[in-house]
Design an enzyme around this catalytic site. Structure first.
Site, short mmCIF file in Angstrom:
data_model
loop_
_atom_site.label_atom_id
_atom_site.label_comp_id
_atom_site.label_asym_id
_atom_site.label_seq_id
_atom_site.Cartn_x
_atom_site.Cartn_y
_atom_site.Cartn_z
N LYS A 256 40.24 46.41 8.62
CA LYS A 256 41.51 46.75 9.29
C LYS A 256 42.45 47.51 8.35
O LYS A 256 43.19 48.39 8.79
CB LYS A 256 42.18 45.48 9.82
N TYR B 168 37.10 41.31 7.78
CA TYR B 168 37.90 41.86 8.89
C TYR B 168 39.15 42.56 8.34
O TYR B 168 39.46 43.69 8.73
CB TYR B 168 38.29 40.70 9.82
N1 NAD Z 1 44.82 39.84 19.61
C1 NAD Z 1 45.43 39.95 18.44
O1 NAD Z 1 46.34 39.18 18.11
C2 NAD Z 1 45.05 41.05 17.52
C3 NAD Z 1 45.69 41.10 16.27
C4 NAD Z 1 45.39 42.15 15.41
C5 NAD Z 1 44.48 43.11 15.78
N2 NAD Z 1 43.85 43.02 16.99
C6 NAD Z 1 42.88 44.05 17.33
O2 NAD Z 1 43.16 44.52 18.62
C7 NAD Z 1 41.94 44.99 19.22
C8 NAD Z 1 41.77 44.37 20.59
O3 NAD Z 1 41.58 42.98 20.44
P1 NAD Z 1 41.81 41.91 21.61
O4 NAD Z 1 42.69 40.86 21.03
O5 NAD Z 1 42.21 42.56 22.87
O6 NAD Z 1 40.35 41.25 21.70
P2 NAD Z 1 39.26 41.28 22.86
O7 NAD Z 1 38.06 40.58 22.33
O8 NAD Z 1 39.85 40.78 24.13
O9 NAD Z 1 38.97 42.84 23.05
C9 NAD Z 1 38.08 43.56 22.23
C10 NAD Z 1 37.14 44.32 23.13
O10 NAD Z 1 36.29 45.15 22.33
C11 NAD Z 1 34.98 45.13 22.88
N3 NAD Z 1 34.00 45.45 21.84
C12 NAD Z 1 33.62 44.68 20.80
N4 NAD Z 1 32.71 45.33 20.05
C13 NAD Z 1 32.52 46.55 20.62
C14 NAD Z 1 31.71 47.68 20.30
N5 NAD Z 1 30.92 47.67 19.23
N6 NAD Z 1 31.80 48.77 21.09
C15 NAD Z 1 32.60 48.79 22.18
N7 NAD Z 1 33.37 47.73 22.55
C16 NAD Z 1 33.34 46.62 21.77
C17 NAD Z 1 34.82 43.72 23.41
O11 NAD Z 1 33.80 43.60 24.38
C18 NAD Z 1 36.21 43.40 23.94
O12 NAD Z 1 36.35 43.70 25.31
C19 NAD Z 1 40.83 44.66 18.23
O13 NAD Z 1 40.54 45.78 17.43
C20 NAD Z 1 41.44 43.58 17.38
O14 NAD Z 1 40.85 43.49 16.10
C21 NAD Z 1 44.11 42.02 17.87
#
Ligand code: NAD
Length: 313
Positions: A170, A166
């Site tokens: 990233k 991951y």
């Molecule tokens: N939440 C955190 O603290 C955090 C920290 C660092 C990075 N991120 C990044 O932020 C972004 C959003 O994460 P989040 O926390 O809202 O999680 P989340 O799981 O709520 O949202 C991610 C969304 O992406 C969709 N998804 C997954 N694979 C997919 C695909 N192949 N095609 C289309 N849609 C797809 C999922 O259905 C989901 O709705 C992600 O890229 C995650 O890696 C989040």
């Protein structure tokens, strides 16, 4: 201060069926953008698919009087990525903004990571972001305007256990931002990267001890570790008003900051022959010395910086 609006603009937000992406889609739509709400609708590991997640966010936007259309393609498939951008063109006639937000999570210590975990994480985060942004870039170049945001993570830029694949995907967002930023500049396209941190369903995958640490810090932050505290920076970064390009920002619990990648002045070895290994050992403290730190803005710029130091000696 005049309010920041997106009337006549079209935004694509991937993974907008929940978590962070949902808040971006809602805020952009509330400010006048027509939004493609993409979501595969699977589980946190990236398995399964469904239409209800994207549909429910579209319904929220329409109920509030906004414009939106759902798309259920996977960003990890290049044809799916093309179809996501085509949805924007077919339904709204253009694409101005791409927020690469879709993501899955599979945590495992390095020696326990399966090939399938590695492939899945790299396909969704790294290839998916490149596929979707590549498809939009062509149209943005033609219209001489665009805003692209990649979603990185503190795990990739600063490190986190159990997230080697991951984190590598990233960290790849930094590379994408650098090259999209350079190639897009002459065409009015600005590209940046976000490191968000917020409680979403991704927290399900976290180590319980780390989750406990998060809960304690969240109390310190006034319980602000939520997606809506990330949204303002994201929406500003994809606005016409934001001129930032090729930069990395962190948003956590209402604290917004720039992340910088610096280069120490370093130690200049002899010109007439390569330094010996022992020379390097003897000068390692100079290599590490952060008294002078430059921030190269391209590969050539690093060479120019070295040339500047050589000339000065
Ligand atoms: N939440 C955190 O603290 C955090 C920290 C660092 C990075 N991120 C990044 O932020 C972004 C959003 O994460 P989040 O926390 O809202 O999680 P989340 O799981 O709520 O949202 C991610 C969304 O992406 C969709 N998804 C997954 N694979 C997919 C695909 N192949 N095609 C289309 N849609 C797809 C999922 O259905 C989901 O709705 C992600 O890229 C995650 O890696 C989040």
């Amino acid at each position: 201060m005049t309010s920041i609006r997106f009337d006549q603009q079209v935004a694509v937000v991937t993974g907008a069926g929940g978590g962070l992406g949902r808040t971006y889609a809602l805020e952009l739509a509330a400010r006048g953008a027509a939004v493609v709400v993409n979501d595969l609708g699977g589980n946190i590991s990236g398995d399964g698919a469904g239409t209800s997640m994207a549909d429910s966010v579209v319904a929220e936007i329409l109920a509030a009087g906004g414009k939106a259309v759902a798309n259920y393609d996977s960003v990890a498939d290049s044809k799916g990525a093309d179809a996501i951008i085509q949805t924007a063109l077919d339904k709204f006639g253009r694409v101005d903004i791409v927020i690469n937000n879709a993501g899955n999570l599979r945590n495992a210590y390095i020696d326990k990571l399966s090939d399938d975990d590695i492939d899945s994480l790299h396909s969704v985060h790294l290839k998916g972001s490149l596929y979707v942004s590549r498809a939009a870039f062509h149209h943005m170049k033609q219209q001489g305007y665009g805003r692209i945001l990649f979603t990185s993570s503190a795990a990739g830029v600063f490190g986190n256990p159990e997230q080697a694949a991951y984190a590598a995907a990233k960290a790849g967002m930094v590379g994408l931002t650098n090259v999209f930023g350079i190639e897009g500049e002459a065409h009015g396209i600005k590209t940046n990267t976000l490191l968000p941190m917020a409680a979403s369903r991704m927290a399900e995958k976290m180590d319980p001890a780390q989750l406990q640490q998060f809960a304690e810090l969240n109390a310190t932050f006034g319980n602000a570790l939520t997606p809506d505290y990330i949204t303002p920076l994201v929406v500003y970064l994809v606005s016409r008003e934001c001129e930032a390009n090729k930069s990395i920002y962190s948003a956590v619990a209402g604290r917004f900051a720039k992340v910088v990648i610096g280069l120490t002045k370093g130690w200049l070895g002899p010109r007439d022959a390569p330094a010996s290994v022992e020379d390097v050992a003897a000068h390692f403290a100079d290599i590490e010395d952060q008294t002078v730190v430059d921030e190269p803005c391209s590969l050539v710029d690093e060479l120019q910086i070295i040339a500047k130091h050589v000339r000065a000696e």
